[in-house]
Design a protein around this motif. Structure first.
Motif, PDB file in Angstrom:
ATOM      1  N   GLN A  58       1.433  -1.502   0.197  1.00  0.00           N
ATOM      2  CA  GLN A  58      -0.112   0.117  -0.219  1.00  0.00           C
ATOM      3  C   GLN A  58       0.409   1.505  -0.088  1.00  0.00           C
ATOM      4  O   GLN A  58       0.587   2.360  -0.611  1.00  0.00           O
ATOM      5  CB  GLN A  58      -1.136  -0.102   0.668  1.00  0.00           C
ATOM      6  N   TYR A  59       1.860   1.482   1.000  1.00  0.00           N
ATOM      7  CA  TYR A  59       2.486   2.698   0.766  1.00  0.00           C
ATOM      8  C   TYR A  59       3.989   2.377   0.300  1.00  0.00           C
ATOM      9  O   TYR A  59       5.374   3.123   0.364  1.00  0.00           O
ATOM     10  CB  TYR A  59       2.804   2.853   2.402  1.00  0.00           C
ATOM     11  N   GLU A  60       4.323   1.385  -0.778  1.00  0.00           N
ATOM     12  CA  GLU A  60       5.259   1.598  -1.769  1.00  0.00           C
ATOM     13  C   GLU A  60       5.881   2.580  -2.102  1.00  0.00           C
ATOM     14  O   GLU A  60       7.542   3.261  -2.483  1.00  0.00           O
ATOM     15  CB  GLU A  60       5.394   0.699  -2.790  1.00  0.00           C
ATOM     16  N   VAL A  62       5.014   5.389  -1.553  1.00  0.00           N
ATOM     17  CA  VAL A  62       5.437   6.488  -0.542  1.00  0.00           C
ATOM     18  C   VAL A  62       6.699   6.423  -0.222  1.00  0.00           C
ATOM     19  O   VAL A  62       7.729   7.162  -0.052  1.00  0.00           O
ATOM     20  CB  VAL A  62       4.142   6.724   0.845  1.00  0.00           C
TER      21      VAL A  62
END
Length: 79
Positions: A58-60, A62
């Motif tokens: 989900q936060y790759e 970011v």
């Protein structure tokens, strides 16, 4: 999740230890035994790894943005 009853026989020392450990953790003996079995079968570990993988996915973008990398470009200029 549906519960089923499981009756086991243990010596008094084991029963006393289970009660003491459960009390120290602030959980019931039933919960303590459930946690031990889950740990032994790796359910807790599998759930953690799956949650961590989902989080990373989900936060790759970011993480890549914050670190100034984006996939293959992270090795440019090295070496």
């Amino acid at each position: 999740m549906a519960k089923t009853q499981l009756n086991v026989r243990v010596d008094e020392g084991t029963a006393r230890a289970a009660r003491e450990r459960a009390l120290a953790r602030g959980v019931s003996v039933n919960r303590y035994i459930e946690e031990l079995v889950r740990q032994d079968t790796g359910e807790a570990g599998h759930a953690f790894v799956e949650a961590a993988a989902d989080f990373m996915k989900q936060y790759e973008a970011v993480f890549a943005e914050d670190s100034g990398t984006d996939g293959d470009r992270r090795h440019e200029g090295r070496g």
